[in-house]
Enzyme design. Structure first.
Site, PDB file in Angstrom:
ATOM      1  N   GLU A  44       0.849  -1.197   0.000  1.00  0.00           N
ATOM      2  CA  GLU A  44       0.000   0.000   0.000  1.00  0.00           C
ATOM      3  C   GLU A  44       0.891   1.256   0.000  1.00  0.00           C
ATOM      4  OE1 GLU A  44      -3.771   1.721   2.658  1.00  0.00           O
ATOM      5  OE2 GLU A  44      -2.641  -0.009   3.366  1.00  0.00           O
ATOM      6  N   LYS A 114      -9.040   2.666  -2.939  1.00  0.00           N
ATOM      7  CA  LYS A 114      -9.457   2.025  -1.681  1.00  0.00           C
ATOM      8  C   LYS A 114     -10.830   2.517  -1.243  1.00  0.00           C
ATOM      9  CE  LYS A 114      -7.526   1.009   2.932  1.00  0.00           C
ATOM     10  NZ  LYS A 114      -6.349   1.277   3.794  1.00  0.00           N
ATOM     11  N   CYS A 150      -5.740  -3.301   1.908  1.00  0.00           N
ATOM     12  CA  CYS A 150      -5.672  -3.377   3.367  1.00  0.00           C
ATOM     13  C   CYS A 150      -7.035  -3.576   4.035  1.00  0.00           C
ATOM     14  CB  CYS A 150      -4.943  -2.146   3.910  1.00  0.00           C
ATOM     15  SG  CYS A 150      -4.273  -2.379   5.580  1.00  0.00           S
TER      16      CYS A 150
END
Length: 269
Positions: A44, A114, A150
């Site tokens: 990330e 994300k 994540c």
């Protein structure tokens, strides 16, 4: 063997300049190419590091950093999943926590933003993405590949959505803290098992500001077994993903979650 993929995770961390991180990527990519890797997955926000002011470091998808990564991919015939803070084409005030998947010729397969932003640090800087990633194939493989970032994998819905749409491999660049290795130990194997997919979780490692990142990157097979795991230091790990293995076919026949699930309206709060 088209249903097969040789994959590398580059588990790294720390705060350096973008130039240094891109130079590091190039060295790692050269090593991957020499080992005939198909796909390299980095962490990330690999471009900048995690504990930074993203407003000062974010770039557009057309910016110099992504151009550089594209040139590395094309030069080495290596597919790369690359995390970076992305300036929106709509407004420089809008920044996404993004990953771009490049094919072996450097072309863009997708750019995913994300959806689930974790903690005040991310919510201060980033705008949540507003759409799921597509499911694609990279050159030389028939495996259906997608990505989450994540915290996205800690929700059951995104991985299930991708599995229902036909994903076989879910790539998950991460910056998960040392108080939450439960994710690597329990949640990632569960997501892999319940959705009959490979989950490739590439975590950051080391101290960044107030964040302590333990690495512990992990790759799990569709049967929930750990195929590869990293310790708490910088590491380049290699793993073969082969969906054709007999044990995965047997498991699919025994645990038919996707076949017999009844997604009636009462399951969708």
């Amino acid at each position: 063997q088209m249903n097969h993929l040789k994959l590398a995770i580059y588990q790294s961390g720390g705060i350096q300049t973008k130039e240094a991180n891109l130079a590091g990527l190039e060295q790692i990519a050269i090593e991957c190419a020499s080992k005939k890797v198909d796909l390299l997955v980095v962490t990330e926000v690999y471009l900048t590091g995690y504990a930074v002011d993203f407003t000062a470091t974010a770039e557009s998808i057309d910016g110099p950093s992504i151009q550089k990564v594209k040139s590395i991919a094309a030069k080495l015939n290596l597919s790369i999943l690359f995390g970076y803070p992305e300036i929106s084409p709509e407004s420089p005030k809008i920044i996404y926590n993004s990953v771009i998947l490049l094919d072996k010729d450097g072309s863009t397969l997708f750019n995913y933003r994300k959806t689930h932003l974790w903690g005040s640090h991310e919510r201060e800087h980033f705008t949540p993405g507003d759409g799921p990633p597509p499911i694609v194939k990279i050159s030389g493989s028939d495996l259906n590949i997608s990505a989450l970032i994540c915290w996205d994998i800690e929700y059951p819905e995104p991985a299930r959505y991708l599995a229902v749409k036909g994903a076989q491999v879910i790539l998950v660049p991460a910056a998960n803290g040392d108080n939450m290795v439960f994710v690597q130990d329990k949640m990632v194997p569960t997501r892999a098992f319940e959705n009959n997919v490979f989950v490739v979780y590439a975590n950051r490692v080391g101290e960044e500001g107030k964040f302590v990142l333990p690495g512990a990157s992990v790759v799990c097979g569709p049967d929930g077994e750990v195929l590869c795991s990293c310790k708490d230091q910088e590491e380049l790990a290699f793993v073969d993903l082969d969906f054709n293995q007999e044990k995965y076919r047997q498991k699919e026949q025994q645990n038919e979650y996707l076949t017999f699930r009844r997604p009636g309206p009462f399951w969708n709060p």
